[in-house]
Design a protein around this motif. Structure first.
Motif, PDB file in Angstrom:
ATOM      1  N   MET A  28       0.831  -1.184   0.000  1.00  0.00           N
ATOM      2  CA  MET A  28       0.000   0.000   0.000  1.00  0.00           C
ATOM      3  C   MET A  28       0.870   1.241   0.000  1.00  0.00           C
ATOM      4  O   MET A  28       1.903   1.271   0.634  1.00  0.00           O
ATOM      5  CB  MET A  28      -0.854   0.019   1.267  1.00  0.00           C
ATOM      6  CG  MET A  28      -2.200  -0.522   1.078  1.00  0.00           C
ATOM      7  SD  MET A  28      -3.162  -0.066   2.513  1.00  0.00           S
ATOM      8  CE  MET A  28      -4.664  -0.762   2.019  1.00  0.00           C
ATOM      9  N   GLU A  29       0.345   2.231  -0.738  1.00  0.00           N
ATOM     10  CA  GLU A  29       1.098   3.474  -0.782  1.00  0.00           C
ATOM     11  C   GLU A  29       0.867   4.260   0.498  1.00  0.00           C
ATOM     12  O   GLU A  29      -0.205   4.235   1.082  1.00  0.00           O
ATOM     13  CB  GLU A  29       0.641   4.312  -1.971  1.00  0.00           C
ATOM     14  CG  GLU A  29       1.138   3.794  -3.287  1.00  0.00           C
ATOM     15  CD  GLU A  29       0.801   4.767  -4.409  1.00  0.00           C
ATOM     16  OE1 GLU A  29       0.792   5.982  -4.151  1.00  0.00           O
ATOM     17  OE2 GLU A  29       0.546   4.292  -5.514  1.00  0.00           O
ATOM     18  N   LYS A  30       1.883   4.952   0.870  1.00  0.00           N
ATOM     19  CA  LYS A  30       1.802   5.790   2.051  1.00  0.00           C
ATOM     20  C   LYS A  30       1.168   7.116   1.633  1.00  0.00           C
ATOM     21  O   LYS A  30       1.518   7.679   0.609  1.00  0.00           O
ATOM     22  CB  LYS A  30       3.210   6.011   2.605  1.00  0.00           C
ATOM     23  CG  LYS A  30       3.234   6.607   3.971  1.00  0.00           C
ATOM     24  CD  LYS A  30       4.668   6.636   4.459  1.00  0.00           C
ATOM     25  CE  LYS A  30       4.700   7.149   5.876  1.00  0.00           C
ATOM     26  NZ  LYS A  30       6.067   7.218   6.388  1.00  0.00           N
ATOM     27  N   ARG A  31       0.228   7.585   2.437  1.00  0.00           N
ATOM     28  CA  ARG A  31      -0.404   8.868   2.135  1.00  0.00           C
ATOM     29  C   ARG A  31       0.534  10.006   2.468  1.00  0.00           C
ATOM     30  O   ARG A  31       1.118  10.040   3.544  1.00  0.00           O
ATOM     31  CB  ARG A  31      -1.675   9.021   2.964  1.00  0.00           C
ATOM     32  CG  ARG A  31      -2.908   8.780   2.141  1.00  0.00           C
ATOM     33  CD  ARG A  31      -4.140   8.817   2.949  1.00  0.00           C
ATOM     34  NE  ARG A  31      -4.546  10.191   3.261  1.00  0.00           N
ATOM     35  CZ  ARG A  31      -5.704  10.491   3.801  1.00  0.00           C
ATOM     36  NH1 ARG A  31      -6.535   9.526   4.119  1.00  0.00           N
ATOM     37  NH2 ARG A  31      -6.025  11.731   4.053  1.00  0.00           N
ATOM     38  N   ASN A  32       0.648  10.907   1.525  1.00  0.00           N
ATOM     39  CA  ASN A  32       1.496  12.079   1.766  1.00  0.00           C
ATOM     40  C   ASN A  32       0.650  13.208   2.323  1.00  0.00           C
ATOM     41  O   ASN A  32      -0.414  13.508   1.802  1.00  0.00           O
ATOM     42  CB  ASN A  32       2.162  12.544   0.473  1.00  0.00           C
ATOM     43  CG  ASN A  32       3.154  11.530  -0.046  1.00  0.00           C
ATOM     44  OD1 ASN A  32       3.718  10.775   0.736  1.00  0.00           O
ATOM     45  ND2 ASN A  32       3.368  11.508  -1.349  1.00  0.00           N
ATOM     46  N   LYS A  33       1.125  13.806   3.376  1.00  0.00           N
ATOM     47  CA  LYS A  33       0.424  14.962   3.928  1.00  0.00           C
ATOM     48  C   LYS A  33       0.716  16.167   3.050  1.00  0.00           C
ATOM     49  O   LYS A  33       1.815  16.325   2.532  1.00  0.00           O
ATOM     50  CB  LYS A  33       0.910  15.252   5.352  1.00  0.00           C
ATOM     51  CG  LYS A  33       0.313  14.365   6.387  1.00  0.00           C
ATOM     52  CD  LYS A  33       0.659  14.919   7.760  1.00  0.00           C
ATOM     53  CE  LYS A  33      -0.184  14.256   8.811  1.00  0.00           C
ATOM     54  NZ  LYS A  33       0.038  14.837  10.119  1.00  0.00           N
ATOM     55  N   ARG A  34      -0.305  17.005   2.907  1.00  0.00           N
ATOM     56  CA  ARG A  34      -0.101  18.224   2.135  1.00  0.00           C
ATOM     57  C   ARG A  34       0.566  19.272   3.018  1.00  0.00           C
ATOM     58  O   ARG A  34       0.311  19.355   4.223  1.00  0.00           O
ATOM     59  CB  ARG A  34      -1.433  18.752   1.610  1.00  0.00           C
ATOM     60  CG  ARG A  34      -2.032  17.804   0.567  1.00  0.00           C
ATOM     61  CD  ARG A  34      -3.169  18.419  -0.173  1.00  0.00           C
ATOM     62  NE  ARG A  34      -4.341  18.586   0.703  1.00  0.00           N
ATOM     63  CZ  ARG A  34      -5.479  19.146   0.331  1.00  0.00           C
ATOM     64  NH1 ARG A  34      -5.616  19.595  -0.888  1.00  0.00           N
ATOM     65  NH2 ARG A  34      -6.477  19.267   1.164  1.00  0.00           N
ATOM     66  N   THR A  35       1.344  20.064   2.378  1.00  0.00           N
ATOM     67  CA  THR A  35       2.041  21.124   3.114  1.00  0.00           C
ATOM     68  C   THR A  35       1.048  22.252   3.395  1.00  0.00           C
ATOM     69  O   THR A  35      -0.001  22.352   2.736  1.00  0.00           O
ATOM     70  CB  THR A  35       3.216  21.680   2.295  1.00  0.00           C
ATOM     71  OG1 THR A  35       2.686  22.334   1.137  1.00  0.00           O
ATOM     72  CG2 THR A  35       4.186  20.587   1.907  1.00  0.00           C
TER      73      THR A  35
END
Length: 122
Positions: free
Chosen positions: A1-8
């Motif tokens: 599973m891909e890791k969710r990237n937090k938005r800046t």
């Protein structure tokens, strides 16, 4: 599973500003609709959009297109022509057979009415 990237924070601000701009645009459109000139233009635009949709549907390739409808009618005409040909053949055969049967009936009636001729022929 891909890791969710937090938005800046900057990305969040840009997204919020974009949503805000869309809301402002929507509000401006609603406000413009109260203007009689804009109302007239939007009604005309609606009519034109319907005409464009109808024209595209007719000129397209779908089942309601002119090409498809013409082909269906041509197929229908061919089917009807085949039925006409079959009817003409059936009529010709039936009329010939009818004449033949009438001739046979006439011959039998003649034999019944003139038994002497039949005796001489036999």
């Amino acid at each position: 599973m891909e890791k969710r990237n937090k938005r800046t924070p900057q990305q969040l601000i840009e997204a919020t500003e974009a949503r805000l701009e869309k809301l402002r645009l929507r509000e401006a459109k609603q406000h413009a609709l109260t203007n009689p000139e804009v109302t007239f233009l939007t009604e005309e635009l609606d009519v034109l959009q319907k005409e464009i949709l109808t024209a595209k549907k007719l000129l397209g390739t779908g089942p309601q297109s002119a090409t498809a409808r013409i082909q269906k009618h041509e197929d229908w005409i061919i089917k009807i022509q085949n039925q006409v040909d079959e009817a003409e053949n059936a009529l010709k055969f039936s009329e010939e057979r009818k004449a033949d049967i009438q001739s046979q009936i006439q011959d039998e009636i003649s034999k019944i009415l003139n038994p002497e001729e039949n005796a001489l022929e036999a």
